[in-house]
Design an enzyme around this catalytic site. Structure first.
Site, PDB file in Angstrom:
ATOM      1  NE  ARG A  27      -3.844   0.656   1.944  1.00 51.65           N
ATOM      2  CZ  ARG A  27      -5.059   0.736   2.466  1.00 51.65           C
ATOM      3  NH1 ARG A  27      -5.264   1.464   3.558  1.00 51.65           N
ATOM      4  NH2 ARG A  27      -6.074   0.107   1.937  1.00 51.65           N
ATOM      5  CG  HIS A  37      -8.400   0.086  -2.786  1.00 53.82           C
ATOM      6  ND1 HIS A  37      -7.632  -1.023  -2.479  1.00 53.82           N
ATOM      7  CD2 HIS A  37      -9.003   0.450  -1.624  1.00 53.82           C
ATOM      8  CE1 HIS A  37      -7.776  -1.300  -1.194  1.00 53.82           C
ATOM      9  NE2 HIS A  37      -8.595  -0.424  -0.648  1.00 53.82           N
ATOM     10  CG  ASP A  47     -13.474   6.586  -1.018  1.00 53.90           C
ATOM     11  OD1 ASP A  47     -13.435   6.457   0.223  1.00 53.90           O
ATOM     12  OD2 ASP A  47     -12.450   6.557  -1.739  1.00 53.90           O
ATOM     13  CB  CYS A  93     -13.941   1.436   0.035  1.00 52.18           C
ATOM     14  SG  CYS A  93     -13.576   3.202   0.119  1.00 52.18           S
TER      15      CYS A  93
HETATM   16  N1  NVA Z   1      -9.894   6.905  -1.318  1.00 48.48           N
HETATM   17  C1  NVA Z   1      -9.539   6.426  -0.008  1.00 48.48           C
HETATM   18  C2  NVA Z   1      -9.815   4.956   0.086  1.00 48.48           C
HETATM   19  C3  NVA Z   1      -9.502   4.338   1.412  1.00 48.48           C
HETATM   20  C4  NVA Z   1      -9.734   2.864   1.446  1.00 48.48           C
HETATM   21  C5  NVA Z   1      -8.069   6.745   0.264  1.00 48.48           C
HETATM   22  O1  NVA Z   1      -7.269   6.551  -0.642  1.00 48.48           O
HETATM   23  O2  NVA Z   1      -7.759   7.171   1.366  1.00 48.48           O
HETATM   24  N1   CP Z   2     -11.170  -0.006   2.472  1.00 45.33           N
HETATM   25  C1   CP Z   2      -9.901  -0.097   2.911  1.00 45.33           C
HETATM   26  O1   CP Z   2      -8.972  -0.347   2.158  1.00 45.33           O
HETATM   27  O2   CP Z   2      -9.750   0.051   4.260  1.00 45.33           O
HETATM   28  P1   CP Z   2      -8.377   0.238   5.047  1.00 45.33           P
HETATM   29  O3   CP Z   2      -7.821   1.581   4.646  1.00 45.33           O
HETATM   30  O4   CP Z   2      -8.780   0.190   6.493  1.00 45.33           O
HETATM   31  O5   CP Z   2      -7.449  -0.860   4.673  1.00 45.33           O
END
Ligand code: NVA
Ligand code: CP
Length: 300
Positions: A102, A129, A219, A259
């Site tokens: 990540r 994602h 989101d 999500c």
């Molecule tokens: N768009 C959000 C998704 C988190 C799972 C982010 O990147 O923080």
């Molecule tokens: N939806 C998601 O990826 O959650 P986290 O950021 O908690 O991993």
């Protein structure tokens, strides 16, 4: 399936094959059956951003499959002190069987795969994602039976989620509409690709995007790494909330997905969130099953 770097790398057949295996693993787990499909395998999990679901579901997933997962934080790895990703990739390839990462730049994920010799799984970048969307597709198919003919709408920021959802919709034959403010559209190339290969519409009205939708998705307005844009984004996204009016525009039996983490009162009202909590938390659970399927596919 060698890696999961982005969803567009998977064909429709590969996506369906992951979903079928995920359904099977969910069924087995529900009946207390845990087969050690990945006995003795080791997954490294590099996190340059926070996580609740991704971290826990990958770690538990590996455990349930008979393998091990190592949590590798950016703060502790030499990568956080500037060791090049091409060196990190070659070193980790000698210890591990797969890497989940990540991070911010998609290029870093691609480079990890390019320089390493083991499968790489994208656990979220600024661009996409894919693991989340596989769980989302699983949840949609569970509840709606099939994808064909369904309309998915996304209200909010044209971010990593929007990018991957768009690809997921096109690959499975759902139409996709997005409502976002000017300047916050999804990736240009992906939008062009979606228009060419599926049914894609972009509008500035959340109600219009949600018209007759079967799936309503939203989101956060400010993603990880955009914390200092929060105030500016709150203004820009003021009309882009999943609320009662938006839901009235969607089909009466429309499902709502998020999500997570969710910001009630921003991208979604507390009322809509709680009314659809069942499917939203099932979606979160499905991260575990879908990722176990991905792990099996890439490490087979
Ligand atoms: N768009 C959000 C998704 C988190 C799972 C982010 O990147 O923080
Ligand atoms: N939806 C998601 O990826 O959650 P986290 O950021 O908690 O991993």
């Amino acid at each position: 399936m060698k890696h999961l770097l982005k969803l567009a790398d998977l064909s429709r057949e590969e996506i369906l094959s992951v979903l079928n295996l995920a359904d099977q693993l969910k069924y087995e787990r529900k009946h207390g059956v845990f087969k050690e499909y990945l006995k003795g395998k080791k997954l490294g999990m590099i996190f340059q951003k926070s996580s609740t679901r991704t971290r826990v579901s990958f770690e538990v997933g590996m455990y349930e499959l008979g393998g091990n997962a190592l949590f590798l934080s950016n703060r502790d790895l030499q990568i956080g002190r500037g060791e090049p990703v091409e060196d990190t990739a070659r070193v980790l390839s000698r210890y591990l069987d797969a890497i989940m990462i990540r991070t911010f730049a998609q290029q870093e994920v691609e480079d990890l795969a390019k320089y390493g010799s083991i499968p790489v799984i994208n656990g979220l970048t600024d661009y996409c994602h894919p693991c989340q969307v596989l769980a989302d597709l699983m949840t949609i198919r569970e509840r709606k039976g099939a994808f064909k003919g369904l309309k998915m709408c996304f209200v909010g920021d044209g971010n990593n989620m929007a990018n991957s959802l768009m690809v997921g919709a096109v690959r499975t034959g759902m139409s996709f509409s997005i409502a976002c403010p000017k300047g916050y559209e999804p990736d240009k190339d992906l939008m062009a690709w979606a228009k060419e290969n599926g049914s894609f519409t972009l509008t500035r009205s959340a109600e219009e995007a949600a018209a007759d939708a079967d799936v309503v998705y939203t989101d956060v307005w400010a993603s990880m790494g955009q914390e200092d844009e929060k105030a500016k984004r709150e203004k820009a996204f003021a009309g882009y909330q999943v609320n009662a009016a938006v839901m009235a525009s969607a089909k009466p039996d429309a499902m709502v997905l998020h999500c997570l983490p969710a910001h009630r009162g921003e991208e979604i009202t507390a009322e809509v969130f709680e009314a659809h909590a069942d499917e939203i938390f099932e979606e979160a659970e499905n991260r575990l099953h879908a990722q176990k399927a991905v792990l099996c596919k890439v490490m087979k």
